[in-house]
Write a protein that holds these residues in place. Structure first.
Motif, mmCIF file in Angstrom:
data_model
loop_
_atom_site.group_PDB
_atom_site.id
_atom_site.type_symbol
_atom_site.label_atom_id
_atom_site.label_comp_id
_atom_site.label_asym_id
_atom_site.label_seq_id
_atom_site.Cartn_x
_atom_site.Cartn_y
_atom_site.Cartn_z
ATOM 1 N N ILE A 87 99.568 -19.044 58.290
ATOM 2 C CA ILE A 87 100.154 -20.136 59.071
ATOM 3 C C ILE A 87 99.090 -20.892 59.858
ATOM 4 N N THR A 88 98.151 -20.153 60.430
ATOM 5 C CA THR A 88 97.141 -20.796 61.286
ATOM 6 C C THR A 88 95.912 -21.261 60.519
ATOM 7 N N GLY A 89 95.746 -20.763 59.309
ATOM 8 C CA GLY A 89 94.564 -21.126 58.542
ATOM 9 C C GLY A 89 93.309 -20.418 59.016
ATOM 10 N N GLU A 90 93.465 -19.371 59.796
ATOM 11 C CA GLU A 90 92.311 -18.640 60.320
ATOM 12 C C GLU A 90 92.023 -17.399 59.472
ATOM 13 N N LYS A 91 90.794 -16.941 59.552
ATOM 14 C CA LYS A 91 90.389 -15.763 58.792
ATOM 15 C C LYS A 91 90.578 -14.467 59.581
ATOM 16 N N GLN A 92 90.739 -14.612 60.899
ATOM 17 C CA GLN A 92 90.858 -13.419 61.738
ATOM 18 C C GLN A 92 91.941 -13.591 62.798
ATOM 19 N N VAL A 93 92.402 -12.449 63.307
ATOM 20 C CA VAL A 93 93.355 -12.448 64.426
ATOM 21 C C VAL A 93 92.863 -11.454 65.471
ATOM 22 N N ASN A 94 93.314 -11.633 66.721
ATOM 23 C CA ASN A 94 93.147 -10.625 67.764
ATOM 24 C C ASN A 94 94.434 -9.815 67.831
ATOM 25 N N ALA A 95 94.329 -8.509 67.666
ATOM 26 C CA ALA A 95 95.508 -7.656 67.549
ATOM 27 C C ALA A 95 95.734 -6.845 68.822
ATOM 28 N N ILE A 96 97.019 -6.588 69.109
ATOM 29 C CA ILE A 96 97.419 -5.761 70.248
ATOM 30 C C ILE A 96 98.378 -4.703 69.743
ATOM 31 N N GLY A 97 98.197 -3.461 70.195
ATOM 32 C CA GLY A 97 99.123 -2.381 69.852
ATOM 33 C C GLY A 97 99.534 -1.626 71.096
#
Length: 601
Positions: free
Chosen positions: A323-333
């Motif tokens: 959706i964002t066209g980005e290669k990475q995300v910042n994840a939270i668990g």
């Protein structure tokens, strides 16, 4: 409490008639209660308490202690006898005086005994003090046991404390002045309403007694809780993915994907605007995605941790990137979702996949070598009972987990609300946190046993590796920048255990924050409240005691500090993104449909 003057609160003839009428209603309701209990659903008996082997070992150990050191045991017995007899004599003297005066020493303070009559009335004071003397004697007897495995002794202490708490005089109508006073004041109506409340709770849970903690009619998902605007833009068998509507003109390029625990529901982080972490993250200028897990039924019996990773974590990350066209995300668990985020990071590292740019852990355990307050529930007899329950029902029912969690704080979460509801006839409060607490979720049978056996009991993630999806997953594989938030008084995920897990991660960039308060209040701690502070220290090579001793305390919420940490990994500002795209049409408004599914008992 006089009986000779109606102006002083005595029961008049008219009031006595009303009281008699209400007591007849109680008799009618008792028949309904019997009907509920006769047709109650059952669960494995092993889940109700330890097997007899524990108490046999305790008795043997106590007898061994008596033979080894009879003087010590007799001394404690004589102390108990002496205190009990002295207490009886003092009570007799008070009664003989003909005065209902307060005893010279009313005993220690305990919030269960807040009513003044516990101190001023000889009958209630006698009952209270003797109960406390008995409780001390039982605690001392357990302390005296030395010839017993430490884990078994911890378990014995826990279940003995449960018995002591259960036998508190406040839990019985005849010895609870608050309940008696209200029964008289309401001509017995409080007892009728209390029995109605009890039967309603039993009927709602097929005969399982789960005390309702909040007024469910006071809340509506998407109405007055879980109201942050957003859209469900993806759905599969395991989760709905919510993308929240931006509130800023620009956002950080790298999106944030938040994985809440599936033991409970995600809206603990979005109860109301004033304390919503979801809203706060959006307001800081991030494209935020939140996973809302399915509430599984028996059809999910074969679903395991691998399914949560494949159709949960990897799917959410994949769709957020698309959706964002980005290669990475910042994840939270958060909690168990943080544990599983660690598994996911190890898997991605071994696959050479760099989709996660950074990882944030909220109260997450990865090293279970110290089981803390959950140790009594992680022995084989209890886990064997859970396994049999899972095999029978295909799920670990939410009521079993709810009961386990609440009995860790039985006076606050079981007996006090039960007294108010069942003896006082009060309506549960309209409290959003308690409403969420009662809105539980089931666990799939396979996943529950993988977690309890492999992670909790055998501690495989920290000790050799956890085999899953064709890989051996290890804490040390975590190499992305990490920020972990733990809570000082957390009884579910103790901060020192969270700290120990972070120490074992392979990341060169690690931040650890310990916030005041517990598992929920420590995380849901908005800056506007300025209630709980937090501790920080850069040296994570220290033992946890030294880290705590040398840490710097900062007043106020940890959110802004973490916000600054996340900002450095958020990328440059770009125009804000609206939820969805041509390949991800909006399916429905937040909070979605999965979150509304109630766990069936």
């Amino acid at each position: 409490m006089t009986t000779n003057d109606t102006t002083d609160g005595a029961v008049s003839g008219e009031n006595l008639d009303k009281l008699s009428t209400n007591l007849r209603k109680v008799d009618e309701l008792t028949k309904r209660l019997t009907q509920v209990l006769t047709h109650r659903s059952t669960h494995n008996a092993a889940l109700d308490g330890p097997n007899q082997e524990l108490f046999t070992k305790a008795a043997t150990a106590y007898w061994t202690e008596t033979l080894r050191d009879p003087a010590k045991v007799l001394e404690h017995q004589l102390q108990f006898w002496s205190r009990s007899v002295t207490h009886f004599v003092e009570a007799q003297k008070t009664l003989a005086s003909g005065k209902l005066a307060a005893p010279a020493n009313p005993g220690p303070k305990d919030r269960r005994f807040a009513n003044a009559l516990w101190d001023t009335h000889p009958y209630f004071n006698y009952v209270k003090q003797q109960y406390l003397i008995n409780a001390d004697a039982i605690s001392q007897a357990i302390d005296d046991v030395t010839d017993m495995d430490s884990q078994e002794k911890q378990r014995l202490a826990f279940f003995s404390r449960q018995i002591v708490d259960m036998m508190s005089p406040t839990n019985f109508l005849a010895t609870n002045p608050d309940a008696l006073e209200k029964a008289v004041a309401t001509e017995g109506q409080s007892l009728v309403q209390g029995l109605e409340n009890l039967i309603s709770d039993l009927e709602a849970n097929n005969g399982e007694l789960i005390v309702k903690l909040a007024d469910e009619s006071a809340f509506e998902l998407g109405g007055n809780i879980a109201t942050t605007p957003g859209k469900v833009i993806y759905r599969n068998r395991m989760m709905e993915l919510i993308q929240y509507t931006p509130t800023t003109e620009t956002v950080h390029r790298t999106p944030v994907v938040l994985f809440p625990p599936w033991i409970n529901k995600f809206y603990i982080l979005d109860l109301k605007q004033q304390n919503s972490l979801v809203k706060w993250i959006v307001d800081q200028g991030y494209t935020l995605f939140v996973v809302s897990w399915v509430n599984p039924d028996a059809a999910y019996a074969g679903v395991g941790m691998e399914d949560y990773i494949e159709d949960g974590y990897l799917a959410a990350i994949r769709e957020a990137k698309a959706i964002t066209g980005e290669k990475q995300v910042n994840a939270i668990g958060y909690c168990i979702a943080g544990t599983t985020l660690t598994l996911t990071l190890s898997l991605l590292k071994q696959r050479g996949d760099k989709s996660i740019k950074s990882a944030t852990f909220f109260t997450a355990l990865t090293d279970f070598s110290d089981q803390g307050e959950f140790a009594p529930f992680l022995t084989d007899d209890f886990i064997d009972g859970i396994e049999a329950e899972c095999a029978d029902k295909g799920i670990l029912p939410s009521v079993i987990m709810a009961r386990t969690f609440t009995f860790l704080r039985s006076n606050d979460l079981v007996y006090t609300p039960a007294i108010k509801s069942y003896m006082m006839g009060e309506t549960p409060p309209a409290f959003d946190l308690l409403y969420w607490n009662g809105d539980g979720a089931n666990l799939p049978a396979k996943m529950a046993m993988q977690y309890l056996r492999g992670l909790c009991q055998r501690n495989e993630l920290a000790d050799g590796g956890f085999d899953l999806m064709g890989h051996t997953l290890r804490i040390s594989d975590v190499s992305v920048p990490v920020c972990a938030i733990a809570c000082e008084t957390d009884h579910i995920a103790p901060w020192k255990d969270s700290y120990r897990g972070v120490q074992q991660m392979g990341s060169k960039d690690k931040t650890f924050i310990m916030t005041q308060s517990g598992h929920i209040a420590g995380i849901v701690n908005p800056p506007s409240r300025n209630k709980y502070g937090h501790y920080t220290h850069e040296d994570l090579n220290l033992e946890y005691e030294d880290w705590a001793a040398e840490a710097t305390f900062t007043e106020g919420s940890w959110w802004p500090r973490w916000g600054e940490w996340l900002k450095k990994r958020g990328g440059k500002q770009i125009p804000a993104r609206e939820p969805g795209d041509s390949s991800h049409p909006v399916l429905c408004d937040a909070p979605g449909t999965y979150v509304a599914v109630k766990a069936k008992p």
